[in-house]
Design a protein around this motif. Structure first.
Motif, PDB file in Angstrom:
ATOM      1  N   MET A 255      56.696  49.419  58.435  1.00 54.43           N
ATOM      2  CA  MET A 255      55.946  48.172  57.874  1.00 54.43           C
ATOM      3  C   MET A 255      55.314  47.363  59.017  1.00 54.43           C
ATOM      4  O   MET A 255      54.221  46.956  58.943  1.00 54.43           O
ATOM      5  N   LEU A 256      56.391  47.206  60.244  1.00 56.82           N
ATOM      6  CA  LEU A 256      55.879  46.376  61.418  1.00 56.82           C
ATOM      7  C   LEU A 256      54.408  47.137  61.790  1.00 56.82           C
ATOM      8  O   LEU A 256      53.593  46.333  62.273  1.00 56.82           O
ATOM      9  N   LYS A 257      54.386  48.372  62.163  1.00 54.20           N
ATOM     10  CA  LYS A 257      53.453  49.043  62.732  1.00 54.20           C
ATOM     11  C   LYS A 257      52.191  49.008  61.759  1.00 54.20           C
ATOM     12  O   LYS A 257      51.310  48.866  62.489  1.00 54.20           O
TER      13      LYS A 257
ATOM     14  N   TRP B 242      52.715  38.621  71.658  1.00 54.18           N
ATOM     15  CA  TRP B 242      52.150  40.065  71.708  1.00 54.18           C
ATOM     16  C   TRP B 242      53.401  40.713  72.481  1.00 54.18           C
ATOM     17  O   TRP B 242      53.364  41.608  72.304  1.00 54.18           O
ATOM     18  N   SER B 243      53.964  40.014  73.275  1.00 53.73           N
ATOM     19  CA  SER B 243      55.069  40.820  74.224  1.00 53.73           C
ATOM     20  C   SER B 243      56.093  41.249  73.182  1.00 53.73           C
ATOM     21  O   SER B 243      56.778  42.197  73.396  1.00 53.73           O
ATOM     22  N   LEU B 244      56.485  40.194  72.069  1.00 54.90           N
ATOM     23  CA  LEU B 244      57.342  40.734  71.146  1.00 54.90           C
ATOM     24  C   LEU B 244      57.125  41.722  70.209  1.00 54.90           C
ATOM     25  O   LEU B 244      57.768  42.683  69.915  1.00 54.90           O
ATOM     26  N   ILE B 245      55.674  41.718  69.930  1.00 55.39           N
ATOM     27  CA  ILE B 245      55.179  43.061  69.049  1.00 55.39           C
ATOM     28  C   ILE B 245      55.249  44.215  69.976  1.00 55.39           C
ATOM     29  O   ILE B 245      55.491  45.165  69.433  1.00 55.39           O
TER      30      ILE B 245
ATOM     31  N   VAL C 179      48.456  41.301  78.619  1.00 56.91           N
ATOM     32  CA  VAL C 179      49.923  41.252  78.373  1.00 56.91           C
ATOM     33  C   VAL C 179      50.681  42.594  78.556  1.00 56.91           C
ATOM     34  O   VAL C 179      51.625  42.492  79.091  1.00 56.91           O
ATOM     35  N   ILE C 180      50.091  43.898  78.206  1.00 64.48           N
ATOM     36  CA  ILE C 180      50.464  45.039  78.605  1.00 64.48           C
ATOM     37  C   ILE C 180      50.753  45.350  79.928  1.00 64.48           C
ATOM     38  O   ILE C 180      51.682  45.830  80.338  1.00 64.48           O
ATOM     39  N   ASP C 181      49.593  45.158  80.725  1.00 59.51           N
ATOM     40  CA  ASP C 181      49.717  45.226  82.201  1.00 59.51           C
ATOM     41  C   ASP C 181      51.025  44.433  82.994  1.00 59.51           C
ATOM     42  O   ASP C 181      51.618  44.837  83.794  1.00 59.51           O
ATOM     43  N   ASP C 182      51.137  43.052  82.315  1.00 53.48           N
ATOM     44  CA  ASP C 182      52.487  42.468  82.732  1.00 53.48           C
ATOM     45  C   ASP C 182      53.805  42.949  82.335  1.00 53.48           C
ATOM     46  O   ASP C 182      54.617  42.967  83.214  1.00 53.48           O
ATOM     47  N   ARG C 183      53.862  43.631  81.122  1.00 53.27           N
ATOM     48  CA  ARG C 183      54.894  44.290  80.870  1.00 53.27           C
ATOM     49  C   ARG C 183      55.278  45.683  81.494  1.00 53.27           C
ATOM     50  O   ARG C 183      56.241  45.638  82.035  1.00 53.27           O
ATOM     51  N   LEU C 184      54.088  46.343  82.022  1.00 50.53           N
ATOM     52  CA  LEU C 184      54.214  47.578  82.615  1.00 50.53           C
ATOM     53  C   LEU C 184      54.540  47.200  84.167  1.00 50.53           C
ATOM     54  O   LEU C 184      55.072  47.791  84.970  1.00 50.53           O
TER      55      LEU C 184
ATOM     56  N   SER D 173      62.786  47.841  78.736  1.00 46.58           N
ATOM     57  CA  SER D 173      62.331  46.552  79.548  1.00 46.58           C
ATOM     58  C   SER D 173      62.054  46.810  80.815  1.00 46.58           C
ATOM     59  O   SER D 173      61.160  46.316  81.619  1.00 46.58           O
ATOM     60  N   HIS D 174      62.747  47.852  81.546  1.00 40.25           N
ATOM     61  CA  HIS D 174      62.532  48.078  83.048  1.00 40.25           C
ATOM     62  C   HIS D 174      62.654  49.682  83.230  1.00 40.25           C
ATOM     63  O   HIS D 174      62.650  49.959  84.416  1.00 40.25           O
ATOM     64  N   SER D 175      62.329  50.414  82.385  1.00 46.81           N
ATOM     65  CA  SER D 175      62.344  51.931  82.635  1.00 46.81           C
ATOM     66  C   SER D 175      61.503  52.608  81.651  1.00 46.81           C
ATOM     67  O   SER D 175      61.561  52.019  80.699  1.00 46.81           O
ATOM     68  N   LEU D 176      60.948  53.628  82.231  1.00 46.93           N
ATOM     69  CA  LEU D 176      60.193  54.689  81.234  1.00 46.93           C
ATOM     70  C   LEU D 176      60.699  56.102  81.479  1.00 46.93           C
ATOM     71  O   LEU D 176      60.808  56.268  82.621  1.00 46.93           O
ATOM     72  N   VAL D 177      60.981  56.689  80.060  1.00 48.58           N
ATOM     73  CA  VAL D 177      61.516  58.221  80.533  1.00 48.58           C
ATOM     74  C   VAL D 177      60.394  59.017  79.731  1.00 48.58           C
ATOM     75  O   VAL D 177      60.025  58.775  78.482  1.00 48.58           O
TER      76      VAL D 177
END
Length: 178
Positions: A1-3, A38-41, A63-68, A109-113
């Motif tokens: 639904m959110l998507k 946006w960061s919450l989404i 916003v995405i680059d800040d998160r990355l 928030s701090h890792s990607l697998v």
């Protein structure tokens, strides 16, 4: 639904950023959300979708680059992906499948697998390598299995780009067979 709601919102943003024709004046449907919204989404969205959404506009890209930029760890594993996520499912809320490949992504928030299947194809290797190249500038620590490195080297050897590079290099001209 959110998507679904996020997809509609992003399509509205994309359509509002396109140039409007002079023939048919349209009503201005511009939506401005603060970067915290946006960061919450993005926090509840698939990492696969987040990467695609970077192309929508500059605000979302920032916003995405800040998160990355907050990524500390990039872990790349090679294992049986069906033990994590069954083949018929695209996600389980934790791991997300990259379409048309055997790769799984998990983002905190701090890792990607990144998880690659033990039964890989050349396409999987190319997508894995592209993902590593995309996230390598953001992550501070890269952890990769030796089997993943072997897979990348073997897969790149099978790919057309590597073959083209070998053919165009000076190596064949230096070797003489008598």
């Amino acid at each position: 639904m959110l998507k679904l709601k996020v997809s509609r919102l992003l399509s509205l943003l994309k359509s509002s950023s396109k140039k409007k024709s002079k023939k048919a004046p349209q009503e201005d449907k511009q939506i401005d959300l603060p970067s915290k919204a946006w960061s919450l989404i993005l926090e509840y969205s698939s990492p696969v979708d987040v990467v695609k959404w970077r192309r929508i506009n500059r605000e979302i890209k920032c916003v995405i680059d800040d998160r990355l930029s907050r990524l500390l760890y990039l872990d790349v594993w090679r294992m049986d992906t069906t033990s994590i996520l069954p083949r018929h499912k695209d996600n389980d809320g934790d791991f997300f499948r990259v379409r048309s490949s055997n790769l799984l992504l998990h983002m905190d928030s701090h890792s990607l697998v990144l998880v690659s299947s033990s039964h890989w194809t050349t396409r999987d290797v190319e997508r894995l390598w592209a993902a590593i190249n995309m996230f390598r500038t953001a992550a501070m620590t890269l952890t990769m299995d030796a089997s993943v490195m072997e897979m990348v080297v073997a897969g790149m050897a099978l790919s057309d780009s590597y073959t083209q590079w070998i053919k165009s290099s000076e190596y064949p001209s230096r070797v003489r067979i008598d």
